[in-house]
Enzyme design. Structure first.
Site, PDB file in Angstrom:
ATOM      1  N   ASP A 112      -7.526  -3.223  -2.756  1.00  0.00           N
ATOM      2  CA  ASP A 112      -6.471  -2.206  -2.742  1.00  0.00           C
ATOM      3  C   ASP A 112      -5.244  -2.779  -3.453  1.00  0.00           C
ATOM      4  O   ASP A 112      -4.902  -3.964  -3.270  1.00  0.00           O
ATOM      5  CB  ASP A 112      -6.150  -1.851  -1.285  1.00  0.00           C
ATOM      6  CG  ASP A 112      -5.263  -0.613  -1.181  1.00  0.00           C
ATOM      7  OD1 ASP A 112      -4.886  -0.078  -2.232  1.00  0.00           O
ATOM      8  OD2 ASP A 112      -4.968  -0.194  -0.053  1.00  0.00           O
TER       9      ASP A 112
ATOM     10  N   GLU B 181      -6.083   4.248  -4.700  1.00  0.00           N
ATOM     11  CA  GLU B 181      -5.901   2.964  -5.377  1.00  0.00           C
ATOM     12  C   GLU B 181      -6.928   1.936  -4.933  1.00  0.00           C
ATOM     13  O   GLU B 181      -6.789   0.746  -5.253  1.00  0.00           O
ATOM     14  CB  GLU B 181      -4.489   2.426  -5.129  1.00  0.00           C
ATOM     15  CG  GLU B 181      -4.215   1.949  -3.693  1.00  0.00           C
ATOM     16  CD  GLU B 181      -3.756   3.062  -2.767  1.00  0.00           C
ATOM     17  OE1 GLU B 181      -4.015   4.235  -3.087  1.00  0.00           O
ATOM     18  OE2 GLU B 181      -3.150   2.760  -1.729  1.00  0.00           O
TER      19      GLU B 181
END
Length: 615
Positions: free
Chosen positions: A470, A514
């Site tokens: 992430d 993301e």
């Protein structure tokens, strides 16, 4: 296997086995040339349904109750609950031998008693059988045997009392002691070769199974092991060498081994012939029969009466053997290549049985080949089945290579025809269905499908690692610089991950937002940590993002889930572990790697690198 079937068929049909040589009558006369005499046709008999008569009653009444005709064949009364008495008179006319051995050639009779009645003196009694302790036998020999002392000019009456829960077969020989010892030596040599071959093939097959994990070899190993023990039990060798002090078990071993043996025969045949694909109906029938034999293997040890159990097991063994031959014929008819060797192996067994039967009926002469035809046939069967397994493995390898070659050729052909409109449309459609539109890496749909497939493979062979990563502080990045800057950051990150993950078997996917996922097949904990640390360090050191003239550093937090070889894990479980590891990396300061196994335990130290000053 065929030795078993032969015994069962003979017993069920009450077939009487022909003994060699023509008798002079019901009496046996020994002369100087007498070394071995088949006395099977020199016996008179009487059936005692009540099993209440003793030797004194039998001796007194024998002239009235004993059979009067010369039997054309050795007696075989099949399965019966009656007690049978047999009688002959032996006279040593001129033989210099005074030590003799009486051998019963059917070693699995429960009890056989010999009563020797001489002109003077008490009646001599000996007892042997597979339900009598082995040490009660006159000689340590796998067949039932009795000692007989008979001087020149002397004659004796021999009475045999036979009581068994199996078949009553009365093939009997009278040997001089020297001839018996010599024949025993030769027989043990032949049997040693036979059982040595079985042991060698058993070890070889089991080692092959341990090497390649092909269940056919496991079934085959179980079949050889069970068949060898069953053969030695039918020969009387197990009672002599394995459990001489356990007559209770020895009396039941054949019934147990018949059932367990057929269980392995059916399992091996079902696997080897690929009945699930080639004959689904037969496959279900085999599974049902295997269930029957699994229960039948336990029945002899708990049933209060052994006789109905051995008869049930024997009958179903014949049915199962017929079913196996039928299944092999069906697969051969359908051009299944391994069925050729399979049928050839079973034909070798049947040929051995037929040779033995022809010898027994006097069609063929008695010699080493015909006497041991069953062992020779079964040895060829074991060898041919081993060759069949090797051929099957070779054929599968060739087929895999052929498929791989065809795939490579097809791939090259598709590359060469990239400009074709139809091929281009197909590729575009495939890409659209599996590729993330923003980053160009695989999408979530492809990830879910690929991860499930790799976890199924991991249950059979090889480990697996799943990486979730992430972008740190991505929300703030988006809020401060705008969504276009965020999209550009994700594209650059995807390109960086694609460059860092180079193996053809590894894939990079956009998991969502993301978050990115990397699937690493055939990767253990150490390898997964190495890749994860390379990704973290590579992103931190190289992915400087410039937006509207201002540089911005990008770091990632990484969670790793490691699935060991042979462990069954669902995709959701693997993702949950990786997500837990990712959460730990974020909670402990971001820009870190945390690796956990599927049970949630750490598999290595987290790799941490201080944030860059610009951050």
């Amino acid at each position: 296997m065929i030795r078993l079937l032969l015994v069962v068929m003979l017993a069920l049909s009450s077939l009487q086995v022909l003994a060699a040589g023509a008798p002079d009558g019901l009496f046996v006369k020994l002369d100087r040339a007498s070394d071995v005499i088949d006395i099977s046709r020199h016996l008179a008999f009487y059936e005692d349904p009540s099993s209440n008569l003793n030797i004194y009653q039998i001796k007194r009444r024998w002239p009235d109750i004993g059979s009067k005709t010369i039997p054309p064949k050795a007696y075989n009364f099949g399965f019966t609950d009656s007690t049978y008495w047999f009688h002959t008179r032996v006279e040593n006319v001129s033989s210099p031998n005074d030590q003799w051995v009486i051998e019963g050639l059917y070693p699995i009779i429960d009890e056989m008693e010999l009563f020797v009645v001489r002109a003077a003196g008490p009646i001599e009694r000996q007892i042997a059988g597979d339900s009598v302790p082995f040490h009660r036998r006159a000689r340590d020999h796998h067949n039932i045997n009795f000692d007989l002392t008979l001087n020149r000019g002397e004659s004796v009456d021999l009475y045999f009392r036979v009581k068994t829960s199996g078949a009553v077969q009365m093939r009997t020989k009278l040997w001089s002691l020297d001839s018996f010892s010599h024949a025993d030596h030769q027989e043990r040599f032949v049997l040693g070769l036979f059982y040595g071959l079985l042991i060698a093939m058993l070890i070889f097959s089991f080692l092959i199974f341990l090497s390649i994990r092909d269940t056919n070899y496991l079934w085959y190993s179980g079949y050889i092991f069970n068949y060898g023990i069953l053969q030695s039990s039918l020969n009387g060798l197990s009672f002599e060498h394995l459990w001489p002090d356990s007559p209770w078990w020895n009396n039941r071993a054949v019934a147990v081994l018949i059932a367990s043996g057929m269980f392995f025969v059916l399992g091996f045949s079902r696997s080897f012939l690929a009945l699930k694909a080639n004959a689904p109906v037969l496959n279900r029938t085999f599974l049902a029969m295997m269930g029957v034999f699994a229960l039948a293997a336990v029945a002899p040890m708990i049933s209060p009466s052994y006789a109905p159990v051995i008869r049930f097991n024997s009958f179903f063994a014949v049915l199962a053997a017929t079913l196996v031959m039928f299944a092999g014929g069906v697969c051969l008819y359908r051009n299944y290549r391994p069925a050729r060797f399979f049928m050839l192996a079973w034909t070798a067994l049947l040929a051995g049985m037929l040779l033995y039967l022809f010898k027994t009926f006097g069609v063929l002469p008695a010699n080493v080949v015909t006497e041991y035809a069953i062992q020779i046939g079964s040895a060829f069967e074991v060898i041919l089945l081993s060759i069949a397994l090797a051929d099957r493995l070779r054929h599968m390898t060739q087929e895999t290579q052929r498929i791989q070659s065809e795939m490579n050729t097809a791939l090259e052909s598709r590359v060469a025809e990239r400009t074709a409109a139809l091929e281009s449309a197909n590729r575009q459609l495939e890409m659209l269905s599996s590729t993330d539109g923003l980053t160009g890496v695989f999408n979530r749909r492809y990830f879910d499908k690929h991860l499930r497939k790799e976890l199924v493979r991991c249950r059979r062979r090889g480990s697996l690692a799943l990486i979730l990563l992430d972008v740190d502080h991505f929300k703030a990045f988006n809020d401060n610089l705008g969504h276009q800057a965020g999209d550009s950051c994700l594209r650059k990150l995807a390109d960086k991950l694609t460059n860092l993950v180079r193996r053809e078997t590894d894939i990079v996917c956009r998991y969502g937002g993301e978050e990115f996922a990397i699937v690493l097949p055939y990767t253990d904990a150490a390898g997964a940590r190495q890749v994860a640390n390379q990704v973290r360090a590579g992103v931190e050191s190289d992915l400087w993002f410039e937006w509207e003239g201002e540089p911005h550093s990008v770091t990632v937090s990484i969670g790793v889930a490691v699935v060991g070889s042979g462990i069954a894990v669902e995709p959701d479980e693997a993702v949950a572990v990786a997500d837990e590891a990712l959460y730990t990396s974020k909670a402990e300061g971001r820009n870190r790697v945390t690796a956990l196994d599927v049970s949630g335990h750490s598999v290595g130290p987290a790799a941490v690198k201080p944030q860059l000053a610009a951050e």
